[in-house]
Design a protein around this motif. Structure first.
Motif, PDB file in Angstrom:
ATOM      1  N   UNK A 161       0.852  -1.190   0.000  1.00 19.97           N
ATOM      2  CA  UNK A 161       0.000   0.000   0.000  1.00 19.97           C
ATOM      3  C   UNK A 161       0.889   1.243   0.000  1.00 19.97           C
ATOM      4  N   UNK A 162       0.675   2.175  -0.929  1.00 23.18           N
ATOM      5  CA  UNK A 162       1.511   3.376  -0.988  1.00 23.18           C
ATOM      6  C   UNK A 162       1.302   4.269   0.236  1.00 23.18           C
ATOM      7  N   UNK A 163       2.330   5.049   0.535  1.00 18.82           N
ATOM      8  CA  UNK A 163       2.248   6.026   1.612  1.00 18.82           C
ATOM      9  C   UNK A 163       1.270   7.118   1.201  1.00 18.82           C
ATOM     10  N   UNK A 164       0.371   7.533   2.114  1.00 19.24           N
ATOM     11  CA  UNK A 164      -0.547   8.619   1.743  1.00 19.24           C
ATOM     12  C   UNK A 164       0.221   9.918   1.488  1.00 19.24           C
ATOM     13  N   UNK A 165      -0.301  10.695   0.562  1.00 17.26           N
ATOM     14  CA  UNK A 165       0.311  11.992   0.268  1.00 17.26           C
ATOM     15  C   UNK A 165       0.146  12.921   1.462  1.00 17.26           C
ATOM     16  N   UNK A 166       1.067  13.866   1.638  1.00 14.70           N
ATOM     17  CA  UNK A 166       0.923  14.804   2.756  1.00 14.70           C
ATOM     18  C   UNK A 166      -0.332  15.655   2.581  1.00 14.70           C
ATOM     19  N   UNK A 167      -0.869  16.084   3.690  1.00 10.44           N
ATOM     20  CA  UNK A 167      -2.091  16.884   3.704  1.00 10.44           C
ATOM     21  C   UNK A 167      -1.768  18.239   4.318  1.00 10.44           C
ATOM     22  N   UNK A 168      -2.256  19.297   3.688  1.00 15.90           N
ATOM     23  CA  UNK A 168      -2.063  20.634   4.250  1.00 15.90           C
ATOM     24  C   UNK A 168      -2.620  20.654   5.670  1.00 15.90           C
ATOM     25  N   UNK A 169      -1.842  21.220   6.574  1.00 13.45           N
ATOM     26  CA  UNK A 169      -2.217  21.282   7.975  1.00 13.45           C
ATOM     27  C   UNK A 169      -1.595  20.180   8.809  1.00 13.45           C
ATOM     28  N   UNK A 170      -1.158  19.095   8.142  1.00 10.50           N
ATOM     29  CA  UNK A 170      -0.519  18.013   8.889  1.00 10.50           C
ATOM     30  C   UNK A 170       0.929  18.399   9.203  1.00 10.50           C
ATOM     31  N   UNK A 171       1.472  17.763  10.228  1.00  7.07           N
ATOM     32  CA  UNK A 171       2.854  18.033  10.617  1.00  7.07           C
ATOM     33  C   UNK A 171       3.773  17.122   9.808  1.00  7.07           C
ATOM     34  N   UNK A 172       4.760  17.719   9.195  1.00  3.22           N
ATOM     35  CA  UNK A 172       5.761  16.961   8.454  1.00  3.22           C
ATOM     36  C   UNK A 172       6.812  16.487   9.447  1.00  3.22           C
ATOM     37  N   UNK A 173       6.952  15.178   9.582  1.00  2.00           N
ATOM     38  CA  UNK A 173       7.988  14.637  10.457  1.00  2.00           C
ATOM     39  C   UNK A 173       9.346  15.111   9.933  1.00  2.00           C
ATOM     40  N   UNK A 174      10.277  15.418  10.824  1.00  2.00           N
ATOM     41  CA  UNK A 174      11.583  15.903  10.370  1.00  2.00           C
ATOM     42  C   UNK A 174      12.219  14.955   9.349  1.00  2.00           C
ATOM     43  N   UNK A 175      12.761  15.551   8.319  1.00  2.00           N
ATOM     44  CA  UNK A 175      13.395  14.836   7.219  1.00  2.00           C
ATOM     45  C   UNK A 175      14.723  15.540   6.955  1.00  2.00           C
ATOM     46  N   UNK A 176      15.821  14.786   6.956  1.00  2.00           N
ATOM     47  CA  UNK A 176      17.142  15.398   6.800  1.00  2.00           C
ATOM     48  C   UNK A 176      17.833  14.930   5.532  1.00  2.00           C
ATOM     49  N   UNK A 177      18.665  15.822   4.994  1.00  2.00           N
ATOM     50  CA  UNK A 177      19.414  15.577   3.769  1.00  2.00           C
ATOM     51  C   UNK A 177      20.837  16.087   3.965  1.00  2.00           C
ATOM     52  N   UNK A 178      21.826  15.424   3.371  1.00  2.00           N
ATOM     53  CA  UNK A 178      23.188  15.965   3.447  1.00  2.00           C
ATOM     54  C   UNK A 178      23.271  17.295   2.695  1.00  2.00           C
ATOM     55  N   UNK A 179      24.023  18.226   3.280  1.00  2.00           N
ATOM     56  CA  UNK A 179      24.135  19.586   2.727  1.00  2.00           C
ATOM     57  C   UNK A 179      25.531  19.795   2.170  1.00  2.00           C
ATOM     58  N   UNK A 180      25.597  20.463   1.039  1.00  2.00           N
ATOM     59  CA  UNK A 180      26.906  20.844   0.504  1.00  2.00           C
ATOM     60  C   UNK A 180      27.636  21.680   1.536  1.00  2.00           C
ATOM     61  N   UNK A 181      28.900  21.422   1.702  1.00  2.00           N
ATOM     62  CA  UNK A 181      29.694  22.151   2.684  1.00  2.00           C
ATOM     63  C   UNK A 181      29.686  21.491   4.051  1.00  2.00           C
ATOM     64  N   UNK A 182      28.917  20.398   4.194  1.00  2.00           N
ATOM     65  CA  UNK A 182      28.875  19.671   5.453  1.00  2.00           C
ATOM     66  C   UNK A 182      27.602  19.903   6.222  1.00  2.00           C
ATOM     67  N   UNK A 201       5.577  24.960   1.787  1.00  2.00           N
ATOM     68  CA  UNK A 201       5.769  25.991   2.792  1.00  2.00           C
ATOM     69  C   UNK A 201       5.396  25.347   4.125  1.00  2.00           C
ATOM     70  N   UNK A 202       6.323  25.441   5.067  1.00  2.00           N
ATOM     71  CA  UNK A 202       6.154  24.779   6.357  1.00  2.00           C
ATOM     72  C   UNK A 202       6.201  25.839   7.457  1.00  2.00           C
ATOM     73  N   UNK A 203       5.204  25.798   8.330  1.00  2.00           N
ATOM     74  CA  UNK A 203       5.136  26.732   9.451  1.00  2.00           C
ATOM     75  C   UNK A 203       6.191  26.373  10.510  1.00  2.00           C
ATOM     76  N   UNK A 204       6.503  27.301  11.402  1.00  2.00           N
ATOM     77  CA  UNK A 204       7.481  27.014  12.453  1.00  2.00           C
ATOM     78  C   UNK A 204       7.118  25.817  13.342  1.00  2.00           C
ATOM     79  N   UNK A 205       5.825  25.493  13.454  1.00  2.00           N
ATOM     80  CA  UNK A 205       5.434  24.329  14.266  1.00  2.00           C
ATOM     81  C   UNK A 205       5.599  23.011  13.508  1.00  2.00           C
ATOM     82  N   UNK A 206       6.074  23.089  12.252  1.00  2.00           N
ATOM     83  CA  UNK A 206       6.300  21.900  11.438  1.00  2.00           C
ATOM     84  C   UNK A 206       5.107  21.503  10.591  1.00  2.00           C
ATOM     85  N   UNK A 207       3.999  22.235  10.682  1.00  2.00           N
ATOM     86  CA  UNK A 207       2.831  21.887   9.867  1.00  2.00           C
ATOM     87  C   UNK A 207       2.978  22.452   8.460  1.00  2.00           C
TER      88      UNK A 207
END
Length: 172
Positions: free
Chosen positions: A1-22, A129-135
């Motif tokens: 079963x595919x992951x549901x698409x994000x919904x406006x107003x929901x909180x995006x769990x933190x997601x990290x990516x490597x950044x150029x420069x470290x 666009x993500x609010x400061x509360x992560x939503x």
């Protein structure tokens, strides 16, 4: 079963990516500022370069409005470094977006047309666009390179939204 698409107003769990420069770029979860999060197709995409060059020219406008900018693709570090060397973008540039992360974000994923295009599957454009509360306030995804939010209009709308404490839309 595919992951549901994000919904406006929901909180995006933190997601990290490597950044150029470290270090890493993390989107989602609580932050001091709002976040403009842009997913681009990668080094092979000239439309992405045009879009990111416009964004780079607006970084101080976004910062003045209280936004951090995070940009990522599925490219390797080497490809991201080549783009950074060529264009000299001033925003945080991340790489290594995984297919699992693409799915979590609800992005369209494309098989390369050939190895001349790129050597791996990649995400089609996405702007969040993500609010400061992560939503998540805004989700704009495309299944191809030609449709993306116009950045001046988006900034104007986000300033209005912040100043008037407008809720996420399209939640039904």
């Amino acid at each position: 079963m595919p992951t549901p698409k994000p919904i406006a107003g929901s909180v995006l769990a933190p997601m990290s990516f490597p950044k150029l420069g470290g270090g890493t770029v993390t989107v989602g979860g609580p932050k001091e500022n709002w976040t403009l999060f842009v997913v681009y197709r990668g080094k092979h995409c000239p439309r992405c370069k045009k879009y990111l060059n416009i964004l780079d020219g607006m970084t101080s406008d976004w910062a003045d409005a209280g936004f951090d900018i995070a940009v990522v693709s599925a490219d390797t570090q080497e490809k991201a470094e080549a783009d950074q060397a060529e264009f000299g973008w001033g925003f945080d540039l991340a790489y290594g977006l995984t297919e699992g992360q693409m799915e979590t974000l609800g992005l369209y994923v494309t098989e390369p047309l050939s190895t001349a295009e790129t050597d791996r599957r990649f995400a089609e454009p996405g702007t969040f666009v993500i609010r400061p509360d992560g939503s998540i306030l805004l989700i704009a995804i495309s299944n191809g390179p030609s449709a993306r939010p116009e950045l001046t209009e988006l900034l104007d709308g986000m300033i209005f939204t912040k100043n008037n404490d407008r809720p996420p839309r399209g939640t039904v």
